[in-house]
Scaffold this motif. Structure first.
Motif, PDB file in Angstrom:
ATOM      1  N   UNK A  40       0.930  -1.291  -0.097  1.00 19.02           N
ATOM      2  CA  UNK A  40       0.148   0.019  -0.093  1.00 19.02           C
ATOM      3  C   UNK A  40       0.845   1.380  -0.159  1.00 19.02           C
ATOM      4  N   UNK A  41       1.803   1.255   0.972  1.00 18.68           N
ATOM      5  CA  UNK A  41       2.677   2.492   0.920  1.00 18.68           C
ATOM      6  C   UNK A  41       3.631   2.480  -0.365  1.00 18.68           C
ATOM      7  N   UNK A  42       4.001   1.440  -0.911  1.00 14.64           N
ATOM      8  CA  UNK A  42       4.785   1.658  -2.248  1.00 14.64           C
ATOM      9  C   UNK A  42       3.912   2.142  -3.293  1.00 14.64           C
ATOM     10  N   UNK A  43       2.644   1.700  -3.324  1.00 16.42           N
ATOM     11  CA  UNK A  43       1.911   2.312  -4.628  1.00 16.42           C
ATOM     12  C   UNK A  43       1.469   3.611  -4.253  1.00 16.42           C
ATOM     13  N   UNK A  44       1.387   4.255  -3.006  1.00 19.01           N
ATOM     14  CA  UNK A  44       1.148   5.650  -2.635  1.00 19.01           C
ATOM     15  C   UNK A  44       2.268   6.351  -3.146  1.00 19.01           C
ATOM     16  N   UNK A  45       3.541   6.062  -2.565  1.00 18.88           N
ATOM     17  CA  UNK A  45       4.792   6.791  -3.020  1.00 18.88           C
ATOM     18  C   UNK A  45       4.967   6.774  -4.557  1.00 18.88           C
ATOM     19  N   UNK A  46       4.718   5.526  -5.312  1.00 23.05           N
ATOM     20  CA  UNK A  46       5.043   5.536  -6.534  1.00 23.05           C
ATOM     21  C   UNK A  46       4.017   6.645  -7.316  1.00 23.05           C
ATOM     22  N   UNK A  47       2.725   6.589  -6.848  1.00 28.72           N
ATOM     23  CA  UNK A  47       1.902   7.513  -7.578  1.00 28.72           C
ATOM     24  C   UNK A  47       2.243   9.020  -7.306  1.00 28.72           C
ATOM     25  N   UNK A  48       2.517   9.351  -6.287  1.00 29.34           N
ATOM     26  CA  UNK A  48       3.174  10.478  -5.867  1.00 29.34           C
ATOM     27  C   UNK A  48       4.403  10.899  -6.850  1.00 29.34           C
ATOM     28  N   UNK A  49       5.406   9.861  -6.929  1.00 29.76           N
ATOM     29  CA  UNK A  49       6.551  10.133  -7.679  1.00 29.76           C
ATOM     30  C   UNK A  49       6.188  10.220  -9.092  1.00 29.76           C
ATOM     31  N   UNK A  50       5.329   9.535  -9.725  1.00 28.34           N
ATOM     32  CA  UNK A  50       5.078   9.520 -10.867  1.00 28.34           C
ATOM     33  C   UNK A  50       4.247  10.875 -11.577  1.00 28.34           C
ATOM     34  N   UNK A  51       3.587  11.348 -10.648  1.00 33.28           N
ATOM     35  CA  UNK A  51       2.779  12.717 -10.827  1.00 33.28           C
ATOM     36  C   UNK A  51       3.972  13.671 -11.108  1.00 33.28           C
ATOM     37  N   UNK A  52       5.225  13.661 -10.135  1.00 30.52           N
ATOM     38  CA  UNK A  52       6.328  14.702  -9.832  1.00 30.52           C
ATOM     39  C   UNK A  52       7.009  14.437 -11.138  1.00 30.52           C
ATOM     40  N   UNK A  53       6.917  13.328 -11.765  1.00 25.20           N
ATOM     41  CA  UNK A  53       7.881  13.105 -12.908  1.00 25.20           C
ATOM     42  C   UNK A  53       7.216  13.481 -14.226  1.00 25.20           C
ATOM     43  N   UNK A  54       5.960  13.846 -14.081  1.00 27.11           N
ATOM     44  CA  UNK A  54       5.303  14.091 -15.394  1.00 27.11           C
ATOM     45  C   UNK A  54       4.494  13.137 -16.048  1.00 27.11           C
ATOM     46  N   UNK A  55       4.327  12.041 -15.188  1.00 22.23           N
ATOM     47  CA  UNK A  55       3.413  10.736 -15.821  1.00 22.23           C
ATOM     48  C   UNK A  55       2.058  11.103 -15.939  1.00 22.23           C
ATOM     49  N   UNK A  56       1.216  10.379 -16.793  1.00 24.97           N
ATOM     50  CA  UNK A  56      -0.164  10.726 -16.908  1.00 24.97           C
ATOM     51  C   UNK A  56      -0.858  10.754 -15.676  1.00 24.97           C
ATOM     52  N   UNK A  57      -1.892  11.754 -15.483  1.00 27.14           N
ATOM     53  CA  UNK A  57      -2.670  11.637 -14.239  1.00 27.14           C
ATOM     54  C   UNK A  57      -3.380  10.449 -14.075  1.00 27.14           C
ATOM     55  N   UNK A  58      -3.753   9.571 -15.203  1.00 27.50           N
ATOM     56  CA  UNK A  58      -4.406   8.305 -14.953  1.00 27.50           C
ATOM     57  C   UNK A  58      -3.607   7.326 -14.407  1.00 27.50           C
ATOM     58  N   UNK A  59      -2.415   7.229 -14.651  1.00 23.91           N
ATOM     59  CA  UNK A  59      -1.386   6.366 -14.076  1.00 23.91           C
ATOM     60  C   UNK A  59      -1.385   6.550 -12.349  1.00 23.91           C
ATOM     61  N   UNK A  60      -1.317   7.792 -12.112  1.00 20.87           N
ATOM     62  CA  UNK A  60      -1.212   7.998 -10.755  1.00 20.87           C
ATOM     63  C   UNK A  60      -2.508   7.535  -9.985  1.00 20.87           C
ATOM     64  N   UNK A  61      -3.746   7.977 -10.818  1.00 24.50           N
ATOM     65  CA  UNK A  61      -4.855   7.589 -10.337  1.00 24.50           C
ATOM     66  C   UNK A  61      -5.207   5.916 -10.219  1.00 24.50           C
ATOM     67  N   UNK A  62      -4.622   5.462 -11.319  1.00 18.00           N
ATOM     68  CA  UNK A  62      -4.777   3.766 -10.939  1.00 18.00           C
ATOM     69  C   UNK A  62      -4.019   3.359  -9.897  1.00 18.00           C
ATOM     70  N   UNK A  63      -2.609   3.930  -9.784  1.00 18.85           N
ATOM     71  CA  UNK A  63      -2.016   3.597  -8.276  1.00 18.85           C
ATOM     72  C   UNK A  63      -2.567   3.711  -7.254  1.00 18.85           C
ATOM     73  N   UNK A  64      -3.335   4.867  -7.080  1.00 18.60           N
ATOM     74  CA  UNK A  64      -3.867   5.240  -5.877  1.00 18.60           C
ATOM     75  C   UNK A  64      -5.208   4.369  -5.636  1.00 18.60           C
ATOM     76  N   UNK A  65      -5.764   4.100  -6.666  1.00 17.74           N
ATOM     77  CA  UNK A  65      -6.786   3.307  -6.510  1.00 17.74           C
ATOM     78  C   UNK A  65      -6.254   1.589  -5.966  1.00 17.74           C
ATOM     79  N   UNK A  66      -5.354   1.186  -6.751  1.00 14.93           N
ATOM     80  CA  UNK A  66      -4.612   0.006  -6.069  1.00 14.93           C
ATOM     81  C   UNK A  66      -4.272   0.089  -4.685  1.00 14.93           C
ATOM     82  N   UNK A  67      -3.695   1.358  -4.416  1.00 14.09           N
ATOM     83  CA  UNK A  67      -3.302   1.449  -3.154  1.00 14.09           C
ATOM     84  C   UNK A  67      -4.383   1.361  -2.123  1.00 14.09           C
ATOM     85  N   UNK A  68      -5.801   1.909  -2.520  1.00 11.22           N
ATOM     86  CA  UNK A  68      -6.986   1.772  -1.685  1.00 11.22           C
ATOM     87  C   UNK A  68      -7.257   0.368  -1.440  1.00 11.22           C
TER      88      UNK A  68
END
Length: 115
Positions: A40-68
């Protein structure tokens, strides 16, 4: 309703509970709780990191959903450990699976507010 919303509905209402039930298959133990907590923590951190690196928002949203979803399985395992009765296995799995669908209602409310 667009195809994207229908696909999102299917993923959240079918995929989410199935993933939770799959994650809850092992016997509840401290090791299982640790693994799910790290996931769970890894997925949250990766979603934040992906957003900071300019990845699509849908990728970050999918990671946050996976964390949920993994956090729902985590809570199910914790409840099993706390309760300790054999009958708790079935209803904790059911409650965790139902909890995995909660993000859908947030999406609907956000869509309604946005117009």
């Amino acid at each position: 309703m667009t195809f994207a919303w229908i696909l999102t509905y299917a993923v959240v209402f079918v995929g989410g509970p199935c993933i939770v039930l799959w994650l809850m298959r092992p016997q509840a133990s401290v090791a299982a709780v640790r693994r799910l907590g790290i996931l769970t923590m890894a997925m949250v951190v990766l979603s934040i990191g992906a957003t900071m690196l300019g990845a699509p928002g849908s990728l970050a949203a999918a990671m946050l959903w996976g964390a949920w979803v993994s956090s729902m399985a985590l809570m199910g395992h914790v409840l099993r450990l706390m309760i300790g009765s054999p009958g708790a296995r079935r209803w904790t799995a059911a409650m965790a699976a139902v909890g995995a669908t909660i993000p859908w209602f947030g999406l609907l409310i956000a869509r309604a507010v946005a117009g």
